[in-house]
Design an enzyme around this catalytic site. Structure first.
Site, PDB file in Angstrom:
ATOM      1  N   ARG A  90     -78.976 -65.602  18.648  1.00  0.00           N
ATOM      2  CA  ARG A  90     -77.879 -66.287  17.979  1.00  0.00           C
ATOM      3  C   ARG A  90     -78.453 -67.407  17.124  1.00  0.00           C
ATOM      4  O   ARG A  90     -79.363 -68.125  17.545  1.00  0.00           O
ATOM      5  CB  ARG A  90     -76.882 -66.855  18.997  1.00  0.00           C
ATOM      6  CG  ARG A  90     -76.045 -65.784  19.702  1.00  0.00           C
ATOM      7  CD  ARG A  90     -75.054 -65.129  18.734  1.00  0.00           C
ATOM      8  NE  ARG A  90     -74.185 -64.148  19.377  1.00  0.00           N
ATOM      9  CZ  ARG A  90     -74.402 -62.846  19.385  1.00  0.00           C
ATOM     10  NH1 ARG A  90     -75.515 -62.357  18.827  1.00  0.00           N
ATOM     11  NH2 ARG A  90     -73.538 -62.020  19.950  1.00  0.00           N
ATOM     12  N   THR A 123     -81.597 -65.240  24.138  1.00  0.00           N
ATOM     13  CA  THR A 123     -80.605 -65.844  25.027  1.00  0.00           C
ATOM     14  C   THR A 123     -79.197 -65.687  24.456  1.00  0.00           C
ATOM     15  O   THR A 123     -79.027 -65.496  23.256  1.00  0.00           O
ATOM     16  CB  THR A 123     -80.879 -67.348  25.198  1.00  0.00           C
ATOM     17  OG1 THR A 123     -80.600 -68.011  23.952  1.00  0.00           O
ATOM     18  CG2 THR A 123     -82.323 -67.616  25.589  1.00  0.00           C
ATOM     19  N   GLU A 172     -73.590 -68.417   9.887  1.00  0.00           N
ATOM     20  CA  GLU A 172     -73.334 -67.084   9.310  1.00  0.00           C
ATOM     21  C   GLU A 172     -71.825 -66.905   9.065  1.00  0.00           C
ATOM     22  O   GLU A 172     -71.013 -67.358   9.857  1.00  0.00           O
ATOM     23  CB  GLU A 172     -73.797 -65.990  10.282  1.00  0.00           C
ATOM     24  CG  GLU A 172     -75.281 -65.864  10.452  1.00  0.00           C
ATOM     25  CD  GLU A 172     -75.648 -64.771  11.465  1.00  0.00           C
ATOM     26  OE1 GLU A 172     -74.813 -63.870  11.696  1.00  0.00           O
ATOM     27  OE2 GLU A 172     -76.743 -64.826  12.028  1.00  0.00           O
ATOM     28  N   THR A 199     -70.608 -54.930  21.274  1.00  0.00           N
ATOM     29  CA  THR A 199     -71.786 -55.788  21.188  1.00  0.00           C
ATOM     30  C   THR A 199     -72.191 -56.216  22.590  1.00  0.00           C
ATOM     31  O   THR A 199     -71.374 -56.219  23.516  1.00  0.00           O
ATOM     32  CB  THR A 199     -71.488 -57.058  20.363  1.00  0.00           C
ATOM     33  OG1 THR A 199     -70.419 -57.787  20.998  1.00  0.00           O
ATOM     34  CG2 THR A 199     -71.086 -56.704  18.941  1.00  0.00           C
ATOM     35  N   SER A 239     -69.333 -58.428  16.439  1.00  0.00           N
ATOM     36  CA  SER A 239     -69.569 -59.871  16.595  1.00  0.00           C
ATOM     37  C   SER A 239     -69.005 -60.703  15.452  1.00  0.00           C
ATOM     38  O   SER A 239     -68.894 -61.922  15.575  1.00  0.00           O
ATOM     39  CB  SER A 239     -71.071 -60.152  16.738  1.00  0.00           C
ATOM     40  OG  SER A 239     -71.779 -59.706  15.597  1.00  0.00           O
ATOM     41  N   ASP A 270     -86.369 -68.232  31.942  1.00  0.00           N
ATOM     42  CA  ASP A 270     -84.948 -67.910  32.085  1.00  0.00           C
ATOM     43  C   ASP A 270     -84.385 -68.746  33.226  1.00  0.00           C
ATOM     44  O   ASP A 270     -84.317 -68.290  34.372  1.00  0.00           O
ATOM     45  CB  ASP A 270     -84.753 -66.417  32.360  1.00  0.00           C
ATOM     46  CG  ASP A 270     -83.315 -65.979  32.153  1.00  0.00           C
ATOM     47  OD1 ASP A 270     -82.410 -66.697  32.622  1.00  0.00           O
ATOM     48  OD2 ASP A 270     -83.090 -64.935  31.501  1.00  0.00           O
ATOM     49  N   GLY A 313     -80.224 -55.507  15.878  1.00  0.00           N
ATOM     50  CA  GLY A 313     -79.676 -54.521  16.801  1.00  0.00           C
ATOM     51  C   GLY A 313     -79.020 -53.327  16.146  1.00  0.00           C
ATOM     52  O   GLY A 313     -78.365 -52.529  16.816  1.00  0.00           O
ATOM     53  N   HIS A 370     -78.975 -60.484  10.262  1.00  0.00           N
ATOM     54  CA  HIS A 370     -78.395 -60.223  11.586  1.00  0.00           C
ATOM     55  C   HIS A 370     -78.238 -58.721  11.822  1.00  0.00           C
ATOM     56  O   HIS A 370     -77.155 -58.231  12.156  1.00  0.00           O
ATOM     57  CB  HIS A 370     -77.032 -60.924  11.728  1.00  0.00           C
ATOM     58  CG  HIS A 370     -76.592 -61.087  13.157  1.00  0.00           C
ATOM     59  ND1 HIS A 370     -75.701 -62.062  13.549  1.00  0.00           N
ATOM     60  CD2 HIS A 370     -76.906 -60.399  14.286  1.00  0.00           C
ATOM     61  CE1 HIS A 370     -75.484 -61.959  14.849  1.00  0.00           C
ATOM     62  NE2 HIS A 370     -76.200 -60.958  15.314  1.00  0.00           N
TER      63      HIS A 370
END
Length: 378
Positions: free
Chosen positions: A208, A175, A237, A66, A45, A146, A257, A254
């Site tokens: 994000r 999201t 970032e 990603t 990313s 959603d 994940g 970040h």
């Protein structure tokens, strides 16, 4: 065939060398000279993939290891005839377990039971669905928001964002980042939303950075709003607002994940996609890549309560290990990316083998993603 891979993609050199000549390169910035004779580019990313990077270059395929793709100009790639693949869901389990690690830490610190809290999940894709399933396995009430899925008629009891803000004690965002359009998520959590949260609410952003208006959030916190905040992602970032970091309860670079399993899934998904693209389709079994876990097995006596779950979760991953290093170096140029590049190996709950003498505990741990078995006490 020359393949460029991000130097921080685990197993990429070994896997892609089955298909061609592999060169590992930094992801930010990509050394442009290397693109002049490359056939494929595999990124994460941190790399912005667009015409300015690849225009006039011989790249025929781009893969991103990603789930998110907002760093890739997919429309331009399609127009340019460049193949593309992402890795949807690759790190979803890791993000869910990051959220749990954070919530269990806050629950212990502030003395509350998660059973007494309602969790609002904004974005019910790969991460949101898994988070909902694990929370509900524990008997925790969830509310789902959603709009794209609701409008498509997807299965689920979807609520409005206003309803979640009104009723949720914990609001967690999962999201994509859409900067415009009917489902815009840029500054979805704006000043109005933040001020409307219940007193003592917990706000989590692990999707994000720009989904939450960082300036508005800092304003509310500076004014003394009673709010606990967990941020893994930041506007701007790799730069971040150091004053905001000082105010949040948990701040990380970040890495939600960043499990070994999640990274490996991302690499294998784009490897398989590229192998198919070039007509040499191959498949990889994840467990053939992963090393043995740090803990072989542990024994659990009796039922599973929140303190016990917290100990098990933090045995695998305690979010505080990533909060402290960021606070030490925040504001120093280059350190945000360095923390990500040199990230300590982290595993998922499935790596922990738990022997339970209580059948209900074993069953529940399995539903939560642990590798648990029931062996009655003798």
């Amino acid at each position: 065939m020359k393949i460029l891979v991000d130097e921080n993609m685990p197993y990429a050199r070994d896997l892609f060398s089955r298909l061609g000549e592999v060169t590992a390169v930094p992801g930010r910035p990509i050394p442009v000279a290397q693109l002049a004779d490359a056939d494929a580019l595999m990124v994460r990313s941190v790399t912005k993939v667009n015409e300015s990077l690849l225009g006039g270059k011989p790249i025929k395929f781009v893969g991103t290891a990603t789930a998110g793709t907002d760093h890739v100009d997919e429309a331009w790639l399609k127009q340019a005839g460049i193949g593309f693949s992402a890795a949807p869901g690759c790190n979803a389990i890791a993000v869910v377990e990051y959220v749990f690690s954070s919530l269990l830490m806050l629950a212990e610190r502030d003395g509350f039971s998660l059973h007494d809290r309602t969790v609002g999940i904004v974005g019910v894709g790969n991460v949101g669905r898994r988070l909902q399933a694990r929370l509900e396995a524990l008997g925790i009430t969830t509310l789902l928001c959603d709009p794209p899925r609701a409008d498509r008629g997807d299965e689920g009891d979807f609520r409005s964002l206003d309803e979640l803000v009104q009723h949720a004690d914990i609001l967690t965002f999962h999201t994509p980042l859409f900067k415009d359009g009917p489902y815009k998520t840029l500054h979805l959590a704006d000043e109005k939303l933040i001020r409307s949260l219940k007193p003592g609410a917990i706000l989590i952003n692990a999707c994000r950075g720009a989904v939450v208006d960082n300036t508005a959030l800092l304003t509310c916190l500076n004014e003394g709003q009673k709010l606990s905040v967990v941020l893994d992602v930041w506007e701007g970032e790799p730069e971040l607002n150091v004053e905001l970091l000082k105010k949040v309860d948990i701040g990380t670079p970040h890495i939600a994940g960043y499990t070994l399993e999640g990274k490996a899934r991302g690499t294998t998904q784009v490897f398989e996609a590229y192998s198919k693209f070039i007509g040499h389709e191959q498949h990889v079994a994840l467990d053939t890549l992963l090393p043995a876990p740090e803990f072989g097995r542990i024994t659990l006596h009796g039922p599973l309560d929140q303190p016990t779950l917290k100990r098990l979760v933090h045995l695998v991953y305690d979010v505080r290990r990533d909060d402290a290093p960021l606070r030490k170096v925040a504001g120093i140029p280059g350190e945000f990316d360095k923390l990500r590049k040199n990230y300590l190996e982290r595993r998922e709950w499935s790596s922990l083998y738990v022997i339970c003498d209580d059948a209900s505990a074993a069953s529940l741990l399995c539903k939560l993603g642990f590798n648990a078995v029931h062996h009655p006490a003798r």
